[in-house]
Motif scaffolding. Structure first.
Motif, PDB file in Angstrom:
ATOM      1  N   GLY A   1       0.733  -1.155   0.038  1.00 35.80           N
ATOM      2  CA  GLY A   1       0.160   0.118  -0.023  1.00 35.80           C
ATOM      3  C   GLY A   1       0.770   1.158  -0.069  1.00 35.80           C
ATOM      4  N   ALA A   2       0.278   2.407   0.166  1.00 36.18           N
ATOM      5  CA  ALA A   2       0.936   3.615   0.012  1.00 36.18           C
ATOM      6  C   ALA A   2       1.999   3.662   1.148  1.00 36.18           C
ATOM      7  N   SER A   3       2.166   2.973   2.261  1.00 32.58           N
ATOM      8  CA  SER A   3       2.949   3.259   3.215  1.00 32.58           C
ATOM      9  C   SER A   3       4.204   2.361   3.008  1.00 32.58           C
ATOM     10  N   ASN A   4       4.262   1.432   2.021  1.00 39.44           N
ATOM     11  CA  ASN A   4       5.514   0.682   1.726  1.00 39.44           C
ATOM     12  C   ASN A   4       5.957   0.705   0.128  1.00 39.44           C
ATOM     13  N   VAL A   5       5.253   1.479  -0.622  1.00 33.62           N
ATOM     14  CA  VAL A   5       5.436   1.510  -1.952  1.00 33.62           C
ATOM     15  C   VAL A   5       5.497   2.927  -2.419  1.00 33.62           C
ATOM     16  N   ARG A   6       6.316   3.390  -3.588  1.00 35.86           N
ATOM     17  CA  ARG A   6       6.409   4.741  -3.893  1.00 35.86           C
ATOM     18  C   ARG A   6       6.267   4.635  -5.521  1.00 35.86           C
ATOM     19  N   ALA A   7       5.750   5.867  -6.000  1.00 37.12           N
ATOM     20  CA  ALA A   7       5.773   5.786  -7.550  1.00 37.12           C
ATOM     21  C   ALA A   7       6.957   6.238  -7.927  1.00 37.12           C
ATOM     22  N   LYS A   8       7.265   5.847  -9.182  1.00 37.38           N
ATOM     23  CA  LYS A   8       8.687   6.057  -9.997  1.00 37.38           C
ATOM     24  C   LYS A   8       8.193   6.021 -11.369  1.00 37.38           C
ATOM     25  N   GLU A   9       8.727   7.123 -12.085  1.00 40.24           N
ATOM     26  CA  GLU A   9       8.662   7.519 -13.426  1.00 40.24           C
ATOM     27  C   GLU A   9       9.726   6.868 -14.464  1.00 40.24           C
ATOM     28  N   VAL A  10       9.546   5.948 -15.291  1.00 41.41           N
ATOM     29  CA  VAL A  10      10.466   5.351 -16.034  1.00 41.41           C
ATOM     30  C   VAL A  10      10.066   5.468 -17.618  1.00 41.41           C
ATOM     31  N   PRO A  11      10.883   5.317 -18.522  1.00 34.84           N
ATOM     32  CA  PRO A  11      10.543   5.190 -20.057  1.00 34.84           C
ATOM     33  C   PRO A  11       9.651   4.100 -20.058  1.00 34.84           C
ATOM     34  N   ARG A  12       8.504   4.461 -20.954  1.00 32.98           N
ATOM     35  CA  ARG A  12       7.901   3.322 -21.106  1.00 32.98           C
ATOM     36  C   ARG A  12       8.297   1.908 -21.795  1.00 32.98           C
ATOM     37  N   ARG A  13       9.274   2.282 -22.597  1.00 34.54           N
ATOM     38  CA  ARG A  13       9.942   0.993 -23.252  1.00 34.54           C
ATOM     39  C   ARG A  13      10.949   0.373 -22.474  1.00 34.54           C
ATOM     40  N   TRP A  14      11.304   1.013 -21.302  1.00 33.11           N
ATOM     41  CA  TRP A  14      12.592   0.348 -20.218  1.00 33.11           C
ATOM     42  C   TRP A  14      11.359  -0.422 -19.197  1.00 33.11           C
ATOM     43  N   ALA A  15      10.162  -0.106 -19.186  1.00 34.39           N
ATOM     44  CA  ALA A  15       9.088  -0.619 -18.065  1.00 34.39           C
ATOM     45  C   ALA A  15       8.857  -2.194 -18.353  1.00 34.39           C
ATOM     46  N   SER A  16       8.673  -3.104 -17.362  1.00 35.97           N
ATOM     47  CA  SER A  16       8.215  -4.549 -17.622  1.00 35.97           C
ATOM     48  C   SER A  16       6.768  -4.488 -18.288  1.00 35.97           C
ATOM     49  N   PRO A  17       6.541  -5.285 -19.176  1.00 36.39           N
ATOM     50  CA  PRO A  17       5.077  -5.254 -19.668  1.00 36.39           C
ATOM     51  C   PRO A  17       4.235  -5.782 -18.440  1.00 36.39           C
ATOM     52  N   THR A  18       4.529  -6.359 -17.241  1.00 33.55           N
ATOM     53  CA  THR A  18       3.728  -6.691 -16.157  1.00 33.55           C
ATOM     54  C   THR A  18       3.866  -5.799 -14.952  1.00 33.55           C
ATOM     55  N   ALA A  19       4.672  -4.670 -15.250  1.00 28.74           N
ATOM     56  CA  ALA A  19       4.780  -3.533 -14.148  1.00 28.74           C
ATOM     57  C   ALA A  19       3.450  -3.357 -14.029  1.00 28.74           C
TER      58      ALA A  19
END
Length: 243
Positions: A57-75
């Protein structure tokens, strides 16, 4: 305009031309990089180490911006998809959460309960079972005072809900203390009474083993035996308390 002034004007014009050239070069480089990287997407990574089966949840995860082409398809790209979900293994800080890490949402019937037990490559049918498969659960009782040494079928035709990732746990035995062992948590759907018997066996039996079943095992299994001990080998089962 004297010669000194003309030299100053020429210097200023040269500097201006160089500045324009540098600006154009930098802009071209940035545009080229952006064209290679492409648009960005928001993924979520754990902000601290997370133990297996703890809710995300919000207490133990954080958002991160990455290039779409570098992100895993299952992210996972939405915090809503993570709220309250669990993974079956420990995550290190900075791990990007993907949908295949998440334990499937429960589909239990009103009379079923979920229980997880640890198996290894032998007791867990060497990784050949998958979520949705049906198994029998057999316990080998060898060190419980008052009980004969025997193998006993605890529950038949149990549905596997999910299978976690491999973990290393510490096992204490009479011969070794603090021995490391690789195990895989398997979550089962059981009736409450059966959940208690499997929990007891997981705590006190020498071994709890999954037995994979064929897809057309059928309901009539009356001819199958439920217990096996020394008497079935022609010997005599002696309770521990009688020794």
């Amino acid at each position: 305009m004297n010669a000194r002034q003309r030299r100053g004007v020429l210097f200023l014009l040269t500097a201006l031309a160089l500045s324009v050239a540098v600006f154009v070069a930098v802009s071209s480089y940035v545009s080229q990089v952006e064209s290679q990287v492409g648009p960005k997407v928001t993924v979520y990574e754990v902000s601290e180490p997370v133990d297996a089966y703890l809710p995300l949840g919000a207490s133990n995860v954080r958002a991160k911006e990455v290039p779409r082409r570098w992100a895993s398809p299952t992210a996972v790209t939405s915090l809503r998809e993570l709220e309250g979900r669990r993974v079956g293994f420990q995550l290190a800080a900075g791990t990007v959460v993907t949908s295949d890490m998440l334990i499937p949402s429960t589909d239990l019937s009103p009379t079923e309960r979920e229980i997880a037990i640890n198996v290894d490559s032998v007791t867990g049918v060497a990784g050949r079972v998958r979520p949705g498969d049906r198994v029998d659960i057999i316990a080998v009782f060898a060190d419980v005072p008052g009980l004969p040494k025997q193998a006993r079928v605890l529950v038949r035709d149990v549905r596997i809900v999910s299978i976690g990732g491999q973990q290393t746990v510490t096992v204490d035995t009479e011969s070794t203390v603090g021995t490391a062992k690789d195990v895989v948590p398997v979550t089962l759907a059981l009736e409450p009474k059966n959940a208690l018997s499997v929990t007891y066996a997981a705590a006190f039996a020498q071994e709890v083993r999954l037995v994979a079943l064929p897809g057309d095992v059928g309901a009539n299994r009356a001819d199958e035996i439920d217990e096996f001990d020394a008497e079935d080998l022609g010997g005599r089962a002696v309770p521990e308390e009688a020794r």
